[in-house]
Write a protein that holds these residues in place. Structure first.
Motif, PDB file in Angstrom:
ATOM      1  N   MET A   1       4.343  -5.658  -5.128  1.00 26.29           N
ATOM      2  CA  MET A   1       2.795  -5.630  -5.285  1.00 26.29           C
ATOM      3  C   MET A   1       2.371  -4.378  -4.750  1.00 26.29           C
ATOM      4  O   MET A   1       3.392  -4.080  -3.687  1.00 26.29           O
ATOM      5  CB  MET A   1       1.892  -6.806  -4.899  1.00 26.29           C
ATOM      6  N   ASN A   2       1.683  -3.194  -5.291  1.00 29.73           N
ATOM      7  CA  ASN A   2       1.292  -2.284  -4.899  1.00 29.73           C
ATOM      8  C   ASN A   2       0.017  -2.901  -3.321  1.00 29.73           C
ATOM      9  O   ASN A   2       0.035  -3.471  -3.307  1.00 29.73           O
ATOM     10  CB  ASN A   2       0.540  -0.943  -5.076  1.00 29.73           C
ATOM     11  N   GLU A   3       0.310  -1.777  -2.248  1.00 32.40           N
ATOM     12  CA  GLU A   3      -0.319  -1.396  -1.448  1.00 32.40           C
ATOM     13  C   GLU A   3      -1.304  -0.562  -1.096  1.00 32.40           C
ATOM     14  O   GLU A   3      -0.671   1.130  -1.052  1.00 32.40           O
ATOM     15  CB  GLU A   3       0.490  -1.906   0.088  1.00 32.40           C
ATOM     16  N   TYR A   4      -2.228  -0.520  -0.968  1.00 31.23           N
ATOM     17  CA  TYR A   4      -3.256   0.694  -0.878  1.00 31.23           C
ATOM     18  C   TYR A   4      -3.953   1.186   0.506  1.00 31.23           C
ATOM     19  O   TYR A   4      -4.002  -0.458   1.476  1.00 31.23           O
ATOM     20  CB  TYR A   4      -3.845   0.492  -1.431  1.00 31.23           C
ATOM     21  N   GLY A   5      -3.896   2.080   0.898  1.00 34.99           N
ATOM     22  CA  GLY A   5      -4.678   1.619   2.335  1.00 34.99           C
ATOM     23  C   GLY A   5      -5.127   3.460   2.702  1.00 34.99           C
ATOM     24  O   GLY A   5      -4.736   4.834   2.074  1.00 34.99           O
ATOM     25  N   ALA A  18      -0.349   5.062   9.886  1.00 38.28           N
ATOM     26  CA  ALA A  18      -2.004   4.963  10.086  1.00 38.28           C
ATOM     27  C   ALA A  18      -2.315   3.555   9.892  1.00 38.28           C
ATOM     28  O   ALA A  18      -3.617   2.957   9.873  1.00 38.28           O
ATOM     29  CB  ALA A  18      -2.208   5.697   9.224  1.00 38.28           C
ATOM     30  N   ARG A  19      -1.670   3.342   8.715  1.00 32.95           N
ATOM     31  CA  ARG A  19      -1.928   2.236   7.494  1.00 32.95           C
ATOM     32  C   ARG A  19      -1.900   0.892   8.925  1.00 32.95           C
ATOM     33  O   ARG A  19      -2.642  -0.580   9.162  1.00 32.95           O
ATOM     34  CB  ARG A  19      -0.630   1.261   6.859  1.00 32.95           C
ATOM     35  N   VAL A  20      -0.782   0.964   9.637  1.00 35.33           N
ATOM     36  CA  VAL A  20      -0.719  -0.462  10.941  1.00 35.33           C
ATOM     37  C   VAL A  20      -1.576  -0.280  12.282  1.00 35.33           C
ATOM     38  O   VAL A  20      -2.019  -0.726  12.141  1.00 35.33           O
ATOM     39  CB  VAL A  20       0.744   0.652  11.674  1.00 35.33           C
ATOM     40  N   ASN A  21      -2.056   0.652  11.928  1.00 38.64           N
ATOM     41  CA  ASN A  21      -3.263   1.473  13.424  1.00 38.64           C
ATOM     42  C   ASN A  21      -4.694   1.391  12.429  1.00 38.64           C
ATOM     43  O   ASN A  21      -6.135   1.100  13.409  1.00 38.64           O
ATOM     44  CB  ASN A  21      -3.017   2.519  14.017  1.00 38.64           C
ATOM     45  N   ALA A  22      -4.741   0.920  11.380  1.00 39.71           N
ATOM     46  CA  ALA A  22      -5.767   1.257  10.439  1.00 39.71           C
ATOM     47  C   ALA A  22      -7.383   0.154  10.929  1.00 39.71           C
ATOM     48  O   ALA A  22      -8.448   0.482  11.263  1.00 39.71           O
ATOM     49  CB  ALA A  22      -6.135   1.807   9.420  1.00 39.71           C
ATOM     50  N   VAL A  23      -6.515  -0.979  10.751  1.00 42.21           N
ATOM     51  CA  VAL A  23      -7.654  -2.127  11.064  1.00 42.21           C
ATOM     52  C   VAL A  23      -7.872  -1.716  12.682  1.00 42.21           C
ATOM     53  O   VAL A  23      -7.421  -1.960  13.353  1.00 42.21           O
ATOM     54  CB  VAL A  23      -7.197  -3.296  11.054  1.00 42.21           C
ATOM     55  N   GLY A  24      -9.545  -2.180  13.086  1.00 42.68           N
ATOM     56  CA  GLY A  24      -9.670  -2.511  14.302  1.00 42.68           C
ATOM     57  C   GLY A  24      -9.912  -0.866  14.966  1.00 42.68           C
ATOM     58  O   GLY A  24     -11.094  -0.645  15.687  1.00 42.68           O
ATOM     59  N   LEU A  31      -7.259  -2.145   3.129  1.00 40.06           N
ATOM     60  CA  LEU A  31      -6.219  -1.838   3.127  1.00 40.06           C
ATOM     61  C   LEU A  31      -5.751  -2.858   2.423  1.00 40.06           C
ATOM     62  O   LEU A  31      -6.456  -3.642   2.529  1.00 40.06           O
ATOM     63  CB  LEU A  31      -5.433  -2.252   4.545  1.00 40.06           C
ATOM     64  N   HIS A  32      -5.061  -2.555   1.389  1.00 39.75           N
ATOM     65  CA  HIS A  32      -4.977  -3.592   0.289  1.00 39.75           C
ATOM     66  C   HIS A  32      -3.675  -4.482   0.451  1.00 39.75           C
ATOM     67  O   HIS A  32      -2.842  -3.608   0.071  1.00 39.75           O
ATOM     68  CB  HIS A  32      -5.027  -4.205  -0.571  1.00 39.75           C
ATOM     69  N   VAL A 104     -10.171  -5.526   4.143  1.00 45.46           N
ATOM     70  CA  VAL A 104      -8.707  -6.168   4.639  1.00 45.46           C
ATOM     71  C   VAL A 104      -9.066  -6.929   2.521  1.00 45.46           C
ATOM     72  O   VAL A 104      -9.585  -7.965   3.190  1.00 45.46           O
ATOM     73  CB  VAL A 104      -8.348  -6.828   5.306  1.00 45.46           C
ATOM     74  N   THR A 105      -7.709  -6.847   2.292  1.00 41.80           N
ATOM     75  CA  THR A 105      -7.968  -7.640   0.736  1.00 41.80           C
ATOM     76  C   THR A 105      -6.445  -7.755   1.072  1.00 41.80           C
ATOM     77  O   THR A 105      -5.404  -7.263   1.034  1.00 41.80           O
ATOM     78  CB  THR A 105      -8.174  -7.031  -0.327  1.00 41.80           C
TER      79      THR A 105
END
Length: 314
Positions: A1-5, A18-24, A31-32, A104-105
């Protein structure tokens, strides 16, 4: 599945780090994620309440919502499965965790509504919010279901026209269509009820823009459910007409058999009478006996036919 950020203020995709630190972070981000990956669970537990994360990652879910006091909304819905080799009615579950800072989806397989929202975000010329992206995803979910329903409607229209013109055998296609519509209704109706409950209960808790987006999706879902119910009624009408036509043909056949039975009943009585193997029967020794019996049977048949014609039985 594709992953978006994405950073929502610049609409730029996030790199892996950046995806790892994006949430918060303070900068709004979407983020998907693939809900089947362990890193998705670890990432979500950093920033969202544990009970919301567990609900979002559950294997089997029904349409539901849950609101936390920190302003985070959990929303679980399903969309049409457009993946190759899959049945459209085997709908794909999407789980959303959203607040003013992050969206986040999560899904277990590709979802067309997410891809369309991502494409729209890439083409946008101005910044957007997490709620606006969520609104696009939910509208795409409803639009996809509506497009699928229109294709089913066109198929039903073809069957209706064929039935009116030549009355072919349509029992299997009708049963298959009814099964597909029932499967759609199984998911769409609970989603409409869930959205109605959500907007009623969170009317005072959500911001005006977020509430407006959810009310719009609820309205679209209501119209979709109404269209689905109308289509099911059309299927029922066609099936009832087919059953009525079949019953009419059967009644005609039974009526014809009844007329034939009534016509030949006197003949059966005569043949039974003269078929008795006892002495004293008339015309047994008469060489013209067969002629007299035949004339008697012909007369009975003619009288029976005249009586039925007089009574307008045929």
């Amino acid at each position: 599945m594709n992953e978006y950020g994405y950073w929502l203020d610049s609409r730029q995709p996030l790199d892996e780090s950046a995806r790892v630190n994006a949430v918060g972070d303070d900068i709004p981000a979407w983020l998907h994620l693939d809900r089947n990956q362990d890193q998705s669970r670890k990432l979500l537990k950093k920033c969202f309440p544990r009970y919301l994360v567990e609900a979002a990652l559950a294997e089997e879910t029904r349409p539901r919502w849950q609101y936390d006091t920190d302003g985070t909304l959990l929303l679980i819905m399903r969309g049409i499965n457009f993946n190759p080799g899959k049945e459209a009615e085997d709908m794909v579950s999407i789980r959303c965790l959203v607040n003013d800072r992050n969206l986040v989806t999560l899904a277990g397989q590709s979802l067309k509504s997410v891809s369309e929202a991502s494409d729209k975000l890439c083409r946008a010329s101005e910044g957007t919010s997490t709620w606006a992206v969520l609104g696009d995803i939910l509208r795409n979910l409803v639009r996809g279901a509506d497009e699928h329903l229109k294709r089913l409607t066109e198929g039903l229209l073809d069957m209706e026209m064929a039935w009116l013109e030549s009355k072919p055998e349509l029992r299997s296609p009708i049963l298959n269509l009814d099964r597909r519509l029932l499967s759609l209704r199984r998911y769409i109706e609970p989603q409409q009820e869930m959205l109605e409950e959500l907007t009623d209960d969170l009317e005072d808790d959500l911001e005006a823009d977020a509430l407006r987006l959810l009310l719009e999706v609820q309205d679209r879902m209501t119209r979709l459910l109404e269209s689905l119910n109308i289509l099911r009624e059309r299927v029922k009408l066609l099936r009832d007409d087919m059953n009525a036509e079949r019953d009419a043909q059967m009644n005609k056949t039974l009526y014809l058999l009844s007329i034939i039975t009534a016509l030949f009943l006197p003949l059966s009585v005569i043949t039974g009478y003269f078929g008795m193997n006892v002495g004293g029967l008339p015309w047994v020794e008469d060489k013209d006996g067969w002629l007299w019996v035949s004339m008697l049977m012909g007369g009975c048949l003619g009288i029976s036919g005249l009586v039925m014609w007089w009574r307008r039985w045929f």
